[in-house]
Design an enzyme around this catalytic site. Sequence first.
Site, PDB file in Angstrom:
ATOM      1  N   VAL A 130       9.155  -1.785  -3.320  1.00 58.51           N
ATOM      2  CA  VAL A 130      10.414  -1.931  -2.586  1.00 58.51           C
ATOM      3  C   VAL A 130      11.435  -2.369  -3.526  1.00 58.51           C
ATOM      4  O   VAL A 130      11.038  -3.209  -4.369  1.00 58.51           O
ATOM      5  CB  VAL A 130      10.003  -2.958  -1.695  1.00 58.51           C
ATOM      6  N   ASP A 144      -1.364  -4.018  12.694  1.00 54.97           N
ATOM      7  CA  ASP A 144      -1.620  -4.783  11.369  1.00 54.97           C
ATOM      8  C   ASP A 144      -0.509  -6.001  11.409  1.00 54.97           C
ATOM      9  O   ASP A 144      -0.043  -6.379  10.365  1.00 54.97           O
ATOM     10  CB  ASP A 144      -1.235  -3.766  10.262  1.00 54.97           C
ATOM     11  N   GLY A 160       0.718  -1.120   0.054  1.00 58.31           N
ATOM     12  CA  GLY A 160      -0.029  -0.023  -0.092  1.00 58.31           C
ATOM     13  C   GLY A 160       0.931   1.074  -0.011  1.00 58.31           C
ATOM     14  O   GLY A 160       0.399   2.226  -0.580  1.00 58.31           O
TER      15      GLY A 160
END
Length: 595
Positions: free
Chosen positions: A331, A434, A327
């Site tokens: 990377v 999360d 989100g």
Amino acid sequence: MDEEEVHIAVGKNFRKEKANILWAAANFPTATIVLVNVHWPSKWMPFMGSKVPYKYANEKEKEMHRSRETETMVRMLSRYKNLCDSREVRAHYLTHDDILAGLVNLVKKLKIKRIVIGSRNMSRQVVLRKCCQIWVVLNGKYMSTSNDHLKHIGITGCVGSSELLACTHELSNRSDGYTTPASDFADEIIGEDGVIQMDGTDQLAMEAEQEKEESNAFAEVEIFPEESADQSDEMHSCRNVTQQAAKLMEEMEKLQRELKDLQDEGHNYEENILSPRKKNVLLKEMTLSKKRCPELQIREHIVQFSELQIGRATNNFSSQNFIGEGGYGPVYKGKLGGVPVAIKLLRARGSQGFPEFQQEVVVLSRIEHPHIVRLIGVCQESCALVYEHLPNGTLKDGLSNGLPWRDRIRILAEQRSALAHLHSSRPHAIIHADMKLANILLDARNVSRLGDFGTARVVHMKPLDEDTVCRRTNPMGTIGYMDPVFFMTGELTTESDVYAFGVVILQVLTGLLDLNIAKQVREAMKMDDLHGLLDASAGSWPELQAERLLRLALRCCHMERKRRPTITSAVDWRSLEILRSMSTGSKSRRWSLGS
């Protein structure tokens, strides 16, 4: 009453009530059979494969839930009525939060002379014995008859209070039902097996057990023939809304999958049609535009890199160095000062932004733990984060590759240690918010690190006061891992992390990734199918200890936060400690939170 009648108090255990109804039909061949039921409204609502307290729902959800409950109860009575096709059978019901008081109300309202009851506990209630003759029949076998009511003929007010009679109302002339206004529900206790039990009334506990045993018994029952047209329309409307909600959820999931496919296609398309030079220019325009983020105070031990440095480290963000995307943004792997690193870039117009960047920097810059990802540096110009590189991907990848059970248990112990460190920090506890398989990363030796702290929250703690670890915020996280209480109330607590960790444990032990995994595990354990429940790709599990850990994980997923284990309590997590010792071959039972 002009004709002879026999009333039968019925509950939700179809097998037992069927035997009692047939017994009454055989022993009172000329009497009219009248079924009476006290409908106790549940305090729990289904949510994400489990249950959530009724009080947390909004008024529309409560109304829909009550309509579904009433429909199920009416279908149940209809099924009972159909047991005696050749006999005249009527049915009455009353909604009340106290079964005993509700039954006495029905006895008084219907002027019942004799009633067949299939509960010893209920038949012993003095207030009921004073009102009518009671025949105790258990599973179709006659036990006894009580004639205590003969001593109280002429005495009014069987209940001992005129309020109960005053609040009894007839629903309609065609509904054959009576109801009482909604009142506050009594406090309830939930056992480890998930059965709801009510304090102070044995009958409620029995009714809850019956509900568990016969939860599927009403699927084939038709609607009560005497119900009103308005009530029928309301029930059909409720069903339509429920079906529409399910369809919307399916559509949302489908759209999310299509969006992900389009994003992947777009990424591949750019990779295929753009020249390396144009790709680099486009990527720099999207991710390295200057002054994208406000100035942020960075701690001294966090290195500040320039755009030029991170560009060189990734070979100008070559596709060969692309690791993945979340989100926050893409990377890339690279090297800075000869050290392998992972560089996460903030995507323009992404689902996350500078607040997540800032939150991750603030949180990770103050944490040092062997099983939490290490933040090496930042690039403020592009909102880029530089971490240690963990080459073995995520725990989700590891499970799909058949990670051995010994490694799985060790990783769970490591992550429990990481959460314990976060929750016990003073004076500011940290709630990750999360925890999931995709946020647990593995190094070359499959040692785990907890990552992605963009949604983490810092909560001030008073000394020795665990109850202050709570923060109100908008619901966030990942569906399936998110604490349902947090989702409905916005109250984020350390127990929210415990819930998510419970889901992770279930997934690690079973290999299942479904959103309703807790429900699946409960059902499998009821069927005594532990052997088929554990992930066979992990090797030969020590089943006894694995079952204990599964039960602990189900406690983590309990809807009542107070029933969940405390992440910092070694006693609560003894089953995990024992499995970890078994996995390492160690005889020691000592375990440090910092290990």
